[in-house]
Design a protein around this motif. Structure first.
Motif, PDB file in Angstrom:
ATOM      1  N   SER A  67       0.864  -1.177   0.000  1.00 11.96           N
ATOM      2  CA  SER A  67       0.000   0.000   0.000  1.00 11.96           C
ATOM      3  C   SER A  67       0.897   1.222   0.000  1.00 11.96           C
ATOM      4  CB  SER A  67      -0.906   0.018   1.233  1.00 11.96           C
ATOM      5  OG  SER A  67      -1.822  -1.046   1.182  1.00 11.96           O
ATOM      6  N   GLU A  68       0.429   2.269  -0.657  1.00 15.49           N
ATOM      7  CA  GLU A  68       1.254   3.464  -0.791  1.00 15.49           C
ATOM      8  C   GLU A  68       0.378   4.716  -0.695  1.00 15.49           C
ATOM      9  OE1 GLU A  68       3.638   5.246  -4.581  1.00 15.49           O
ATOM     10  OE2 GLU A  68       4.014   3.142  -4.116  1.00 15.49           O
ATOM     11  N   SER A  69       0.721   5.630   0.203  1.00 13.60           N
ATOM     12  CA  SER A  69       0.033   6.917   0.273  1.00 13.60           C
ATOM     13  C   SER A  69       0.471   7.744  -0.920  1.00 13.60           C
ATOM     14  CB  SER A  69       0.381   7.648   1.566  1.00 13.60           C
ATOM     15  OG  SER A  69      -0.152   6.954   2.666  1.00 13.60           O
ATOM     16  N   VAL A  70      -0.492   8.408  -1.553  1.00 11.03           N
ATOM     17  CA  VAL A  70      -0.170   9.233  -2.718  1.00 11.03           C
ATOM     18  C   VAL A  70      -0.848  10.586  -2.580  1.00 11.03           C
ATOM     19  CG1 VAL A  70       0.137   7.258  -4.261  1.00 11.03           C
ATOM     20  CG2 VAL A  70      -2.085   8.348  -4.115  1.00 11.03           C
ATOM     21  N   ALA A  71      -0.242  11.587  -3.196  1.00 17.99           N
ATOM     22  CA  ALA A  71      -0.829  12.930  -3.208  1.00 17.99           C
ATOM     23  C   ALA A  71      -2.092  12.907  -4.059  1.00 17.99           C
ATOM     24  CB  ALA A  71       0.176  13.918  -3.776  1.00 17.99           C
ATOM     25  N   LEU A  72      -3.111  13.617  -3.615  1.00 18.01           N
ATOM     26  CA  LEU A  72      -4.375  13.639  -4.341  1.00 18.01           C
ATOM     27  C   LEU A  72      -4.191  14.099  -5.788  1.00 18.01           C
ATOM     28  CD1 LEU A  72      -6.714  15.105  -1.584  1.00 18.01           C
ATOM     29  CD2 LEU A  72      -6.557  12.733  -2.359  1.00 18.01           C
TER      30      LEU A  72
END
Length: 185
Positions: free
Chosen positions: A71-76
């Motif tokens: 899982s990876e957080s990404v900028a909107l």
């Protein structure tokens, strides 16, 4: 969320409430990707999808598809690179789902909106995920393009949802009515 005349939503997207907007992409696990490859052995559309994906990512493929699932957080602002079927970097091929947290008031009391891939998705595993969510939804909102003839697949999907998937409430939304004349509508 992306929209287009041709299928645009490549991944399941879960919209939830959060005070601070954020996004997280969830990639297929190795076992899930193995199932996709297994499907490719009998479906030519899937075979092309798998071949194109593996060729495109080459040695980087294993940095996205892992045993436990990455899982990876990404900028909107960059979310479309992971979700759009039109994006040239093809990351949407490797993404199983997206969690989108937003401060939309409609979602504040535990409401969740699930945006699913279209019914013509070549990756049958995505369609299976959509069908699993039907068993849990309170309301199914089915979008149909007014400029296109209704498809047997749409009718079959709606009947299946009502008869076999425990969907108690159905709302059909006709989109793109501005693209046709009033008499056609």
């Amino acid at each position: 969320l992306g929209t287009a005349v041709v299928p645009e939503t490549a991944n399941l997207t879960l919209l939830r409430y959060a005070k601070e907007p954020s996004a997280c992409v969830n990639f297929w696990t190795q076992a899930e990707w193995d199932a996709i490859e297994q499907s490719a052995s009998s479906l030519s559309s899937m075979e092309a999808f798998v071949r194109e994906t593996k060729e495109h990512f080459g040695a980087q493929f294993s940095t996205f598809i892992t045993e436990e699932g990455k899982s990876e957080s990404v900028a909107l602002e960059s979310l479309h690179h992971y979700t759009s079927a039109k994006s040239s970097d093809k990351k949407c091929n490797l993404v199983k789902s997206v969690s989108l947290n937003t401060n939309l008031a409609l979602l504040e009391n535990g409401v969740m909106i699930v945006d699913t891939p279209g019914l013509d998705d070549p990756v049958i595993q995505r369609e299976e995920i959509t069908l699993q969510y039907l068993n849990e939804c309170d309301v199914l909102i089915h979008l149909m393009n007014a400029a296109q003839e209704k498809k047997k697949k749409d009718v079959d999907f709606i009947l299946d949802a009502l008869l076999y998937r425990k969907v108690a409430q159905l709302l059909i939304v006709i989109t793109r009515i501005d693209a046709i004349s009033e008499s056609e509508l």
